[in-house]
Design a protein around this motif. Sequence first.
Motif, PDB file in Angstrom:
ATOM      1  N   CYS A 274       0.847  -1.198   0.000  1.00 14.98           N
ATOM      2  CA  CYS A 274       0.000   0.000   0.000  1.00 14.98           C
ATOM      3  C   CYS A 274       0.883   1.248   0.000  1.00 14.98           C
ATOM      4  O   CYS A 274       1.884   1.316   0.722  1.00 14.98           O
ATOM      5  CB  CYS A 274      -0.890  -0.016   1.239  1.00 14.98           C
ATOM      6  SG  CYS A 274      -1.950   1.426   1.361  1.00 14.98           S
TER       7      CYS A 274
ATOM      8  N   HIS B 190       0.156   4.030   1.197  1.00 13.64           N
ATOM      9  CA  HIS B 190      -0.019   4.810   2.422  1.00 13.64           C
ATOM     10  C   HIS B 190       1.062   4.418   3.428  1.00 13.64           C
ATOM     11  O   HIS B 190       2.057   5.103   3.567  1.00 13.64           O
ATOM     12  CB  HIS B 190      -1.437   4.580   2.992  1.00 13.64           C
ATOM     13  CG  HIS B 190      -1.689   5.298   4.265  1.00 13.64           C
ATOM     14  ND1 HIS B 190      -2.463   4.768   5.271  1.00 13.64           N
ATOM     15  CD2 HIS B 190      -1.265   6.504   4.712  1.00 13.64           C
ATOM     16  CE1 HIS B 190      -2.508   5.628   6.284  1.00 13.64           C
ATOM     17  NE2 HIS B 190      -1.793   6.691   5.961  1.00 13.64           N
TER      18      HIS B 190
ATOM     19  N   CYS C 273      -7.148  -1.565   0.620  1.00 10.65           N
ATOM     20  CA  CYS C 273      -6.238  -1.876   1.718  1.00 10.65           C
ATOM     21  C   CYS C 273      -7.050  -2.072   2.990  1.00 10.65           C
ATOM     22  O   CYS C 273      -7.895  -1.240   3.328  1.00 10.65           O
ATOM     23  CB  CYS C 273      -5.223  -0.747   1.898  1.00 10.65           C
ATOM     24  SG  CYS C 273      -4.070  -1.080   3.248  1.00 10.65           S
TER      25      CYS C 273
ATOM     26  N   HIS D 241      -6.433   1.122   6.364  1.00  9.44           N
ATOM     27  CA  HIS D 241      -7.197   2.375   6.477  1.00  9.44           C
ATOM     28  C   HIS D 241      -8.156   2.562   5.308  1.00  9.44           C
ATOM     29  O   HIS D 241      -8.641   3.663   5.062  1.00  9.44           O
ATOM     30  CB  HIS D 241      -6.246   3.571   6.544  1.00  9.44           C
ATOM     31  CG  HIS D 241      -5.154   3.423   7.549  1.00  9.44           C
ATOM     32  ND1 HIS D 241      -3.885   2.976   7.204  1.00  9.44           N
ATOM     33  CD2 HIS D 241      -5.131   3.613   8.897  1.00  9.44           C
ATOM     34  CE1 HIS D 241      -3.123   2.923   8.289  1.00  9.44           C
ATOM     35  NE2 HIS D 241      -3.858   3.286   9.329  1.00  9.44           N
TER      36      HIS D 241
END
Length: 446
Positions: free
Chosen positions: A93, A95, A112, A115
């Motif tokens: 991911c 993030h 994902c 979050h």
Amino acid sequence: MTQVQDVPVTVGPLGGRVTRPEGAEAWVPKEPFISPEYAKLEAERLWPRVWQVACREQEVANVGDYVEYTIVDQSVFVVRTEQGTLKAFLNSCLHRGTQLKHGCGNAKEIRCRYHAWRWNLDGSIKEVTDAFDFDPACITPESLQLPECQVDTWGGFVFVNMDPDAETLRDFLGPIADSPEGRYLETMRFERSRSTTVAANWKTALGAFTDGYHFSGTHPQLLYYVDDTTYIYETFEKQSRMVIVGQGKPSPKLGDLDLENKDVLLAWVADLHELKLFNDEQAAALAATIHTLPPEVTPLQFMSSLTRSASEDAGIDTTGIGDDHLIGENVSDWFIFPNSCTPMTALSVFYIRFRPDGLDHESCIIDVWNLRTYPPGTAPDTWPREVYPDWREHDGWGRIFLQDLQNVPNVQKGMHTRSRDRLICGRQEIAMWNTIRVVEQYVGRK
Ligand code: FES
Ligand SMILES: [Fe+2]
């Protein structure tokens, strides 16, 4: 008048090398098999740069189908996009790095679980949760496009390559690309898949399958119906192959046994029975038939006509497939560099892939895929995906494969002896020898 010269053949049927390693080249270093530092070099320089089989096209046939492929400490997943194309993404991911996909399945989007950021199947960002709380410069669509690997297909296999500058898959495959084996493999579908681990370096395990030279030591029963002295071994820039020549003929290594055709056939059928390619009833019926055969019927003739009639009866068109290819004679067992092999007939393959078990350089994941040609429209959508954490936990490998697996940890342990730092490779082992040669080039040792 043309004079026939008694010179050794130096060029193989496909223009590759068939000669034995000479001089310093005949010695293979032990380091690639036992050194943790060498495995680190492979992790940095080999695996991120080679084409490798990630899955079968069949597993990603529909929009949203995905399969995760792991190699050493890296993970990639292949997905079928809404446009119908295949993409392979690095499994992380953007993030905070969570892995996005595990195993295989079907998904409408790439979400994902940490979050809940969401991507479209083509890797474009769909939604950043609470986007207003991020600096807009960090979450532009361009910067949130999932990083991709190269992906391409051959023979129904999906290959990935993490190196954006790598040569094309076709160039990498060399003589494999246009081989008849590729056309046969293309139409095959899964029957079964098994994965296990064995305590050995991945190259040690691969090396147990790259020649017929070990038959007399490891599989003595094969010598009754396989002439192990006539196999062809041929190597190329990266790839190698073994061609089975001598199926249905006893090995001269048996000496003066004077076997009749029916003795050879009975030994052959017994091994196929043991491999569960024939059930008890079929094996008994075949043995009875074999006893009544005229002595001049060769094992090759009998087995190929048996295979052809059984296939045609089942609805598989065998037009254009020679008798020899039907039973695996004159068919190449390709050693697809770096880590897989294709022992096969025109209608089935016992495909084996060898991967390092994460960062443990003395543990290897072995994936065995039984693929075969099915009558049109009858290939199963699902098949058993068996996982055995240790190869000794499964008792259905079949005698031949088990004999090989039993060797592998022994070879690995034995190579640790301090008295020698190198191994010896002869002509019949040039596929293994070539694999090490090319690995050495990738890691920068040659
Ligand atoms: S780590 Fe993936 S959304 Fe946060
Ligand atoms: Fe073997």
